[in-house]
Motif scaffolding. Sequence first.
Motif, mmCIF file in Angstrom:
data_model
loop_
_atom_site.group_PDB
_atom_site.id
_atom_site.type_symbol
_atom_site.label_atom_id
_atom_site.label_comp_id
_atom_site.label_asym_id
_atom_site.label_seq_id
_atom_site.Cartn_x
_atom_site.Cartn_y
_atom_site.Cartn_z
ATOM 1 N N ALA A 1 0.864 -1.229 0.073
ATOM 2 C CA ALA A 1 0.031 0.007 -0.262
ATOM 3 C C ALA A 1 0.808 1.216 0.112
ATOM 4 C CB ALA A 1 -1.035 -0.028 1.040
ATOM 5 N N THR A 2 1.879 1.354 0.702
ATOM 6 C CA THR A 2 2.689 2.521 0.910
ATOM 7 C C THR A 2 3.803 2.733 -0.337
ATOM 8 O OG1 THR A 2 4.104 1.377 2.312
ATOM 9 C CG2 THR A 2 2.741 2.626 3.452
ATOM 10 N N SER A 3 3.976 1.573 -0.869
ATOM 11 C CA SER A 3 4.932 1.758 -2.011
ATOM 12 C C SER A 3 4.110 2.596 -3.086
ATOM 13 C CB SER A 3 5.103 0.447 -2.656
ATOM 14 O OG SER A 3 4.223 -0.495 -3.114
ATOM 15 N N GLN A 4 2.615 2.693 -3.170
ATOM 16 C CA GLN A 4 2.130 3.286 -4.217
ATOM 17 C C GLN A 4 2.133 4.845 -3.939
ATOM 18 O OE1 GLN A 4 0.868 1.358 -6.733
ATOM 19 N NE2 GLN A 4 1.696 -0.343 -5.232
ATOM 20 N N ALA B 1 -8.408 -12.721 7.105
ATOM 21 C CA ALA B 1 -9.616 -12.046 7.043
ATOM 22 C C ALA B 1 -9.360 -10.472 7.472
ATOM 23 C CB ALA B 1 -10.259 -12.301 8.561
ATOM 24 N N THR B 2 -8.085 -10.175 8.050
ATOM 25 C CA THR B 2 -7.799 -8.501 8.238
ATOM 26 C C THR B 2 -7.577 -8.146 6.671
ATOM 27 O OG1 THR B 2 -7.264 -9.063 10.299
ATOM 28 C CG2 THR B 2 -6.418 -6.886 9.420
ATOM 29 N N ALA B 3 -6.750 -8.861 5.976
ATOM 30 C CA ALA B 3 -6.510 -8.267 4.730
ATOM 31 C C ALA B 3 -7.512 -8.079 4.057
ATOM 32 C CB ALA B 3 -5.243 -9.356 4.012
ATOM 33 N N ARG B 4 -8.466 -9.056 4.129
ATOM 34 C CA ARG B 4 -9.701 -9.065 3.276
ATOM 35 C C ARG B 4 -10.568 -7.611 3.512
ATOM 36 N NH1 ARG B 4 -9.940 -14.477 3.789
ATOM 37 N NH2 ARG B 4 -11.484 -14.358 5.500
ATOM 38 N N GLU B 5 -10.601 -7.538 4.901
ATOM 39 C CA GLU B 5 -11.451 -6.494 5.340
ATOM 40 C C GLU B 5 -11.065 -5.259 4.869
ATOM 41 O OE1 GLU B 5 -14.564 -4.888 7.664
ATOM 42 O OE2 GLU B 5 -14.310 -6.908 7.364
ATOM 43 N N MET B 6 -9.550 -4.956 5.010
ATOM 44 C CA MET B 6 -8.929 -3.764 4.484
ATOM 45 C C MET B 6 -8.804 -3.300 2.920
ATOM 46 S SD MET B 6 -8.023 -2.186 6.968
ATOM 47 C CE MET B 6 -6.792 -0.920 6.545
ATOM 48 N N GLY B 7 -9.224 -4.390 2.188
ATOM 49 C CA GLY B 7 -9.483 -4.225 0.825
ATOM 50 C C GLY B 7 -8.017 -4.399 -0.040
ATOM 51 N N ASP B 8 -8.030 -3.929 -1.340
ATOM 52 C CA ASP B 8 -6.977 -4.281 -1.989
ATOM 53 C C ASP B 8 -5.839 -3.338 -1.785
ATOM 54 O OD1 ASP B 8 -5.640 -5.262 -4.796
ATOM 55 O OD2 ASP B 8 -5.801 -2.934 -5.027
ATOM 56 N N ALA B 9 -4.734 -3.720 -1.504
ATOM 57 C CA ALA B 9 -3.484 -2.925 -1.131
ATOM 58 C C ALA B 9 -3.138 -1.696 -2.124
ATOM 59 C CB ALA B 9 -2.279 -3.929 -0.880
ATOM 60 N N VAL B 10 -3.152 -2.122 -3.341
ATOM 61 C CA VAL B 10 -2.685 -0.973 -4.677
ATOM 62 C C VAL B 10 -3.751 -0.070 -4.437
ATOM 63 C CG1 VAL B 10 -2.480 -0.826 -7.033
ATOM 64 C CG2 VAL B 10 -1.442 -3.056 -5.870
#
Length: 482
Positions: A55-58, A96-105
């Motif tokens: 996420a932060t690399s964007q 589940a946490t990753a799915r909850e937060m959505g797509d990282a990009v």
Amino acid sequence: MRLPDPVRRYLLGLLERDAAERALDDAELQALAAAAEGRSAKPLPELLRGWVSSATSQMRWKRARPVAAKELADHLADQYEAFLDEGMDEDAAAQATAREMGDAVETGTRLDRAWRPRPDWVMLGIVLVVAAIGLVLQYLLRLPLCESMGISVQRSLYLQLFYFAAGVCLLLAAYFVDYTILGRRCWLLYGLWVAGGLLLTQGPISMGKNYQLSCWVWFFPVLFAGILFRQRGRGTRGIGICLLSLLGMWFFATLAPSMAAFGVLTVVSCGMLFMAVWRGVFGRRTRGRLALAASPVLAMALYFLYLVFSDYHIREKLLIVLFPQREAIGNGWLGSVIQYVMFGIRYPNCEKGGYETFMRYEGATDLLFASAKYCWGWAVVLLILAAAVLLLVWGFRIARRQTSLLARSVCMGVMATFALQTFLYVLQNCGIILIASYGLPLLSYGGMYLCQTMLLLGLLLSAQRSGQLECGLAPQGARSLP
């Protein structure tokens, strides 16, 4: 069990004060705060750390990435622990946490739009407009001098435009530089400044003054801001080290010599140090520490009072400064002329003139207000004064809005220096010449002075642009994290 909010805030306050006393770094302080809240500083699973990195690399603003990463990690940690409390195992909770937060990009792209530096376009416009006004005034006031000395008017204009362009380049260069280098590399920069000053001591002397060295010494406030930031949390020892750094400035100001730099920079530096002690930057605020921070200014004031009350000649000189008509044919001539031109205060032989050429030829340098009054009247004087006041008011507005120590110190150091320079310049143009002023920021004549002023204003705008990141906050105007 989570502690009640009042108790938790009280404990956190104690921890922060203790951290300031012992100069704990941010990581230690965050760990203590996490412990006080009843949770451990347990690292995130590899899956979630990778999500944060993606996420932060964007984000194109690299300086904002660590702050955004910390905020994202806090969101992820809260959600991850909530899933663990529901009975999930660690791998399932992480997924589940990753799915909850959505797509990282996609999240990183939205972060890139939200977390961008917010330049103060008003201040930038004020700087450029005021500098342009100064350029026009200098050109018009120096026309008679160029014509009388056979200097090409066109060449003089090109030279002024060159310095203006160079100043704009320095402004932009300082604006895009990472101002936190003043705190991270403060002693290296201080050493380079001292080395540069020693080299300039061999510079040319004109009328008993080394103008290059007198210009160089005015960079001290931003260096002092970095030293002050580096010594935070170190108590009386840190205050003493800050005061010892003044020795270099005193040495160069005396060697130049420049009494304006000696007095102004001492007042500015001690003022910054006093306010830092007052806010508890060096630990517990005590009367002794406050007195120590203000001791150089107090010593100067006491020495001045001693000279005034002990030496008759000093008192006479002070009276001539305040009332130059007492010796209008001798030491008070310049002050008498200025007050006659500005306010119509008569002095012996004022009807004979003799000052017209002086006002026309020298006004652009040290007597911009008096020369403008002589040539065009009070309307232009008030316009010049309004431009100078607008620059100071908006600059102090920027400085007051900074919440981080280094950004506030840099901005306040720059603006307090300009404010005192302006004060001395206005006094001089009112015929009260206690010490020779250095100049009127962006307006009075001097190519090197213009470039120096632009560079310092660029550092101020750099601190305004990203100062919030220093204390872990989003840039002003940025939306909350998605």
